[in-house]
Write a protein that holds these residues in place. Structure first.
Motif, PDB file in Angstrom:
ATOM      1  N   ALA A   2     -10.844  11.139 -10.527  1.00 12.53           N
ATOM      2  CA  ALA A   2     -10.053  10.043 -11.084  1.00 12.53           C
ATOM      3  C   ALA A   2      -9.751   9.016 -10.003  1.00 12.53           C
ATOM      4  O   ALA A   2      -9.547   9.381  -8.847  1.00 12.53           O
ATOM      5  N   ARG A   3      -9.755   7.760 -10.410  1.00 13.39           N
ATOM      6  CA  ARG A   3      -9.448   6.693  -9.466  1.00 13.39           C
ATOM      7  C   ARG A   3      -7.939   6.739  -9.186  1.00 13.39           C
ATOM      8  O   ARG A   3      -7.143   6.860 -10.096  1.00 13.39           O
ATOM      9  N   ARG A   4      -7.561   6.645  -7.913  1.00 11.07           N
ATOM     10  CA  ARG A   4      -6.128   6.714  -7.635  1.00 11.07           C
ATOM     11  C   ARG A   4      -5.465   5.382  -7.928  1.00 11.07           C
ATOM     12  O   ARG A   4      -6.113   4.328  -7.931  1.00 11.07           O
ATOM     13  N   LYS A   5      -4.171   5.476  -8.159  1.00  5.97           N
ATOM     14  CA  LYS A   5      -3.450   4.296  -8.633  1.00  5.97           C
ATOM     15  C   LYS A   5      -2.931   3.455  -7.469  1.00  5.97           C
ATOM     16  O   LYS A   5      -2.247   3.972  -6.591  1.00  5.97           O
ATOM     17  N   LYS A  11      -0.487  -7.834   2.867  1.00  3.41           N
ATOM     18  CA  LYS A  11      -1.422  -8.593   3.699  1.00  3.41           C
ATOM     19  C   LYS A  11      -2.256  -7.677   4.593  1.00  3.41           C
ATOM     20  O   LYS A  11      -3.438  -7.906   4.787  1.00  3.41           O
ATOM     21  N   ALA A  12      -1.621  -6.630   5.135  1.00  6.72           N
ATOM     22  CA  ALA A  12      -2.337  -5.766   6.085  1.00  6.72           C
ATOM     23  C   ALA A  12      -2.502  -4.336   5.594  1.00  6.72           C
ATOM     24  O   ALA A  12      -3.221  -3.552   6.221  1.00  6.72           O
ATOM     25  N   LYS A  13      -1.827  -3.988   4.488  1.00  8.84           N
ATOM     26  CA  LYS A  13      -1.897  -2.608   4.004  1.00  8.84           C
ATOM     27  C   LYS A  13      -1.939  -2.578   2.481  1.00  8.84           C
ATOM     28  O   LYS A  13      -1.452  -3.489   1.823  1.00  8.84           O
ATOM     29  N   THR A  14      -2.547  -1.487   1.979  1.00 11.56           N
ATOM     30  CA  THR A  14      -2.512  -1.235   0.537  1.00 11.56           C
ATOM     31  C   THR A  14      -1.831   0.109   0.336  1.00 11.56           C
ATOM     32  O   THR A  14      -2.058   1.043   1.107  1.00 11.56           O
ATOM     33  N   LEU A  15      -0.992   0.202  -0.690  1.00 11.97           N
ATOM     34  CA  LEU A  15      -0.290   1.452  -0.980  1.00 11.97           C
ATOM     35  C   LEU A  15      -0.834   2.062  -2.262  1.00 11.97           C
ATOM     36  O   LEU A  15      -1.002   1.363  -3.268  1.00 11.97           O
ATOM     37  N   TYR A  16      -1.146   3.361  -2.199  1.00  5.27           N
ATOM     38  CA  TYR A  16      -1.617   4.095  -3.373  1.00  5.27           C
ATOM     39  C   TYR A  16      -0.632   5.218  -3.691  1.00  5.27           C
ATOM     40  O   TYR A  16       0.059   5.712  -2.783  1.00  5.27           O
ATOM     41  N   THR A  23       5.571  10.682  -2.725  1.00  6.12           N
ATOM     42  CA  THR A  23       4.705  10.373  -1.583  1.00  6.12           C
ATOM     43  C   THR A  23       3.818   9.165  -1.904  1.00  6.12           C
ATOM     44  O   THR A  23       3.537   8.881  -3.076  1.00  6.12           O
ATOM     45  N   ILE A  24       3.387   8.507  -0.845  1.00  4.90           N
ATOM     46  CA  ILE A  24       2.540   7.317  -0.961  1.00  4.90           C
ATOM     47  C   ILE A  24       1.445   7.412   0.098  1.00  4.90           C
ATOM     48  O   ILE A  24       1.702   7.898   1.207  1.00  4.90           O
ATOM     49  N   VAL A  25       0.246   6.967  -0.258  1.00  4.71           N
ATOM     50  CA  VAL A  25      -0.815   6.861   0.748  1.00  4.71           C
ATOM     51  C   VAL A  25      -0.856   5.402   1.221  1.00  4.71           C
ATOM     52  O   VAL A  25      -0.978   4.476   0.404  1.00  4.71           O
ATOM     53  N   GLN A  26      -0.707   5.222   2.517  1.00  2.11           N
ATOM     54  CA  GLN A  26      -0.680   3.885   3.108  1.00  2.11           C
ATOM     55  C   GLN A  26      -2.030   3.644   3.788  1.00  2.11           C
ATOM     56  O   GLN A  26      -2.385   4.347   4.737  1.00  2.11           O
ATOM     57  N   LEU A  80      -0.109   9.558   5.002  1.00  2.09           N
ATOM     58  CA  LEU A  80       0.780   9.953   3.917  1.00  2.09           C
ATOM     59  C   LEU A  80       2.209   9.664   4.355  1.00  2.09           C
ATOM     60  O   LEU A  80       2.608  10.076   5.448  1.00  2.09           O
ATOM     61  N   VAL A  81       2.942   8.945   3.502  1.00  2.58           N
ATOM     62  CA  VAL A  81       4.327   8.602   3.850  1.00  2.58           C
ATOM     63  C   VAL A  81       5.252   8.925   2.680  1.00  2.58           C
ATOM     64  O   VAL A  81       4.798   9.085   1.546  1.00  2.58           O
ATOM     65  N   ARG A  82       6.540   9.020   2.978  1.00  2.00           N
ATOM     66  CA  ARG A  82       7.524   9.225   1.916  1.00  2.00           C
ATOM     67  C   ARG A  82       7.764   7.916   1.187  1.00  2.00           C
ATOM     68  O   ARG A  82       7.897   6.859   1.821  1.00  2.00           O
ATOM     69  N   ALA A  83       7.859   7.990  -0.122  1.00  4.38           N
ATOM     70  CA  ALA A  83       8.206   6.795  -0.885  1.00  4.38           C
ATOM     71  C   ALA A  83       9.666   6.456  -0.591  1.00  4.38           C
ATOM     72  O   ALA A  83      10.506   7.356  -0.514  1.00  4.38           O
ATOM     73  N   ALA A  84       9.940   5.190  -0.378  1.00  7.84           N
ATOM     74  CA  ALA A  84      11.322   4.767  -0.099  1.00  7.84           C
ATOM     75  C   ALA A  84      11.550   3.424  -0.776  1.00  7.84           C
ATOM     76  O   ALA A  84      10.612   2.653  -0.968  1.00  7.84           O
ATOM     77  N   GLU A  85      12.795   3.169  -1.155  1.00  7.50           N
ATOM     78  CA  GLU A  85      13.154   1.847  -1.713  1.00  7.50           C
ATOM     79  C   GLU A  85      13.373   0.917  -0.537  1.00  7.50           C
ATOM     80  O   GLU A  85      14.356   1.066   0.198  1.00  7.50           O
ATOM     81  N   ILE A  86      12.465  -0.021  -0.383  1.00  4.09           N
ATOM     82  CA  ILE A  86      12.542  -0.880   0.807  1.00  4.09           C
ATOM     83  C   ILE A  86      13.705  -1.876   0.682  1.00  4.09           C
ATOM     84  O   ILE A  86      13.847  -2.568  -0.325  1.00  4.09           O
ATOM     85  N   ILE A  87      14.542  -1.915   1.707  1.00  5.05           N
ATOM     86  CA  ILE A  87      15.600  -2.929   1.786  1.00  5.05           C
ATOM     87  C   ILE A  87      14.896  -4.261   2.074  1.00  5.05           C
ATOM     88  O   ILE A  87      14.046  -4.316   2.969  1.00  5.05           O
ATOM     89  N   PRO A  88      15.208  -5.324   1.339  1.00  3.85           N
ATOM     90  CA  PRO A  88      14.392  -6.552   1.466  1.00  3.85           C
ATOM     91  C   PRO A  88      14.682  -7.367   2.727  1.00  3.85           C
ATOM     92  O   PRO A  88      14.927  -8.563   2.666  1.00  3.85           O
TER      93      PRO A  88
END
Ligand code: UDP
Length: 253
Positions: A2-5, A11-16, A23-26, A80-88
């Motif tokens: 399956a294609r990952r989401k 600009k420099a990274k894509t998150l899956y 978890t998130i793949v950076q 592999l990174v932890r998903a976090a709510e980014i402070i803007p």
């Protein structure tokens, strides 16, 4: 398979989406942008170097008890990174005057600041990430005053760690930017260092020669960006063998 989401493309990274919830793949791309993406290029090998350097710094921070989102590197371009709510906010720490601070206050680049100075920019590309004060942050609810205490403490600990690591290999940490995200653990929440720490987000100068080993090489057309980032990785002992293209041979007169 399956294609990952894809969650987000920056600009420099894509998150899956990662393999487990939370978890998130950076993925680190080779794209380089500057001046709010007005200047752009593809720099072969940059993503590989930033992946490895960000791993090195984030793992080092984890090891001394500064919480980060980093879990593990998956391959040459992904971690592999932890998903976090980014402070803007972009949280900038400066030890020496450079870049926008020098311009704003008329300070000579390289001047030692009386003490580390923390600045905040509101993360909004359309507005060009404007500088904001703690008053704006509180009034618009981007972070609470408890968050701000935690952000200052994280920023200063990252500064101490990064300054020491870089000094040990003959590099001056002039300034850097971090991003911080919120994670939830049961009934508790806390802030952790997120995004990346790499020569894309730091100013790194050789202690002896003041040679720039960071994204200013790209911003100011000072030579090969991969050579500069490779030099940082080489000094830290993490240069990936064979993964980064060699610089083109130059003619010696
Ligand atoms: N920085 C960053 N992303 C940004 C803006 C700044 O990583 O969107 C980093 C930059 O690489 C430098 C520090 O934050 O290490 C301070 O940047 P400055 O405010 O001087 O901005 P610049 O001169 O890069 O426009």
């Amino acid at each position: 398979m399956a294609r990952r989401k894809k969650i987000y493309e920056g600009k420099a990274k894509t998150l899956y989406e990662g393999p487990e919830p939370g978890t998130i793949v950076q993925y680190f791309k080779d794209d380089a942008t500057a001046f709010n993406a007005e200047k752009r290029d593809v720099i072969e090998g940059k993503g590989v170097l930033n992946n490895i350097l960000s791993e090195y710094f984030m793992q080092g921070l984890n090891d001394i008890g500064v919480p980060t989102h980093f879990l593990k590197r998956l391959n040459m371009r992904e971690q592999l990174v932890r998903a976090a709510e980014i402070i803007p906010l972009e949280i900038i720490v400066r030890n020496y005057a450079a870049g926008s601070l020098s311009k704003r206050l008329g300070l000579e680049e390289g001047m030692r600041l009386p003490r580390p100075i923390i600045e905040y920019c509101y993360k909004d590309d359309a507005l060009g990430d404007p500088l904001v004060s703690e008053e704006h942050i509180a009034a618009f609810g981007w972070a609470t005053s408890q968050d701000m205490d935690d952000i200052v403490s994280l920023a200063l600990r990252v500064n101490d760690f990064m300054s020491g690591v870089m000094k040990a290999v003959g590099i001056r940490l002039v300034d850097f930017k971090i991003e911080v995200g919120r994670v939830y653990e049961g009934d508790f929440q806390r802030l952790i260092v997120a995004d990346e720490i790499s020569p894309d987000s730091c100013r790194l100068w050789d202690v002896e020669t003041n040679q720039k080993l960071d994204k200013d090489v790209f911003r100011r057309d000072l030579g090969s960006l991969t050579d500069a980032y490779s030099e940082v990785a080489r000094r830290l002992g993490v240069l990936p063998k064979g993964a980064v293209p060699m610089a083109k041979p130059t003619l010696i007169n």
